[in-house]
Design a protein around this motif. Structure first.
Motif, PDB file in Angstrom:
ATOM      1  N   GLY A  39      -2.914  -9.855  14.301  1.00 34.29           N
ATOM      2  CA  GLY A  39      -2.229 -11.182  14.646  1.00 34.29           C
ATOM      3  C   GLY A  39      -3.293 -12.303  14.091  1.00 34.29           C
ATOM      4  O   GLY A  39      -3.802 -12.150  12.973  1.00 34.29           O
ATOM      5  N   ILE A  59      -6.776  -5.179  11.078  1.00 35.36           N
ATOM      6  CA  ILE A  59      -6.075  -4.870   9.967  1.00 35.36           C
ATOM      7  C   ILE A  59      -4.758  -5.352  10.366  1.00 35.36           C
ATOM      8  O   ILE A  59      -4.048  -5.454  11.269  1.00 35.36           O
ATOM      9  CB  ILE A  59      -5.605  -3.175  10.052  1.00 35.36           C
ATOM     10  CG1 ILE A  59      -7.071  -2.529   9.644  1.00 35.36           C
ATOM     11  CG2 ILE A  59      -4.734  -2.807   8.773  1.00 35.36           C
ATOM     12  CD1 ILE A  59      -7.007  -0.927   9.923  1.00 35.36           C
ATOM     13  N   ILE A  61      -0.940  -6.994   8.295  1.00 34.22           N
ATOM     14  CA  ILE A  61      -0.071  -6.974   7.123  1.00 34.22           C
ATOM     15  C   ILE A  61       0.503  -8.368   6.586  1.00 34.22           C
ATOM     16  O   ILE A  61       0.702  -8.457   5.243  1.00 34.22           O
ATOM     17  CB  ILE A  61       1.255  -5.939   7.548  1.00 34.22           C
ATOM     18  CG1 ILE A  61       1.713  -5.608   6.056  1.00 34.22           C
ATOM     19  CG2 ILE A  61       2.403  -6.874   8.441  1.00 34.22           C
ATOM     20  CD1 ILE A  61       2.833  -4.359   6.372  1.00 34.22           C
TER      21      ILE A  61
END
Ligand SMILES: C[S@@+](CC[C@H](N)C(=O)[O-])C[C@H]1O[C@@H](n2cnc3c(N)ncnc32)[C@H](O)[C@@H]1O
Length: 208
Positions: A39, A59, A61
């Motif tokens: 986030g 990590i 996306i």
């Protein structure tokens, strides 16, 4: 004007290739902690400060959130982190060698509540296989959610693998901490109980 360009992200590793020559020296000999779905980076901001001897990898996306995490960490002059832009399972496969990680944290993953959408969940058997591969023996995966059903699903998936054992005797513990350093904890904890799940890799698997 070109959109969606974030040229000045520090310490970011991308899909183009796993730059092992850059990557391995960062991790070597250190406690390695991953935050998958990081986030805006709140968890990393707190933990990189608390454990300067460890190395943290976020990590994520979403490109925007990667940029935000990266800027917030750089602004605080942290040196013990990297951020990967991409899917969690893909990142485990591409960047991490077998038995190289001490802890994996998944904090408030998107729950995808409808059964026909469960295939979109980060936590699925193929992901857990990668988790088992990259964890060191004794390494742990921490899963935190405000969605009770997702916590139960996570336990069901983890239980399928003999190499994993629950750290908590009851498998799911509610409201373990009074304070937890993420944005979604702040949003969700006033609304409903927070569910904590933690499994440990108890022996080396065929995977690693
Ligand atoms: C509900 S937010 C939680 C963010 C943060 N962990 C927190 O607790 O405040 C879930 C995050 O997971 C990211 N995400 C969703 N699917 C992902 C995937 N497959 N791999 C990596 N990140 C993912 C989303 O972009 C989002 O930032």
């Amino acid at each position: 004007m070109e959109r969606n360009r974030f040229p000045d992200i520090e310490r970011e590793f991308q899909a183009r290739e796993p730059l092992y020559s850059e990557w391995f020296p960062l991790l070597e000999g250190r406690r390695v902690v991953l935050d998958i779905g990081c986030g805006h980076g709140d968890f990393l901001i707190e933990k990189t400060d608390q454990s300067p001897e460890s190395f943290f990898v976020g990590i994520e996306i979403s490109r925007k959130r990667v940029a935000k995490t990266s800027h917030r960490l750089a602004k605080r002059n942290r040196k013990n982190y990297a951020v990967i832009h991409g899917d969690g399972e893909w990142a485990l496969k591409v960047f991490f060698s077998t038995a190289s990680v001490d802890e994996i944290h998944i904090n408030f993953p998107d729950p995808w509540l409808r059964k026909r959408h469960w295939k979109n969940r980060l936590l699925r058997p193929s992901f857990v296989l990668q988790v088992i591969r990259v964890l060191k023996k004794g390494g742990k995966i921490f899963f935190v959610t405000d969605v009770e059903e997702y916590a139960r699903y996570a336990v069901e998936v983890f239980r399928q693998f003999e190499w994993l054992q629950s750290v908590y005797p009851t498998e799911i513990v509610q409201n373990l901490y009074e304070r937890f350093p993420t944005l979604f904890y702040q949003k969700m904890s006033p609304l409903r109980p927070i569910q904590y799940v933690c499994f440990e890799k108890i022996e080396n698997s065929l995977l690693g």
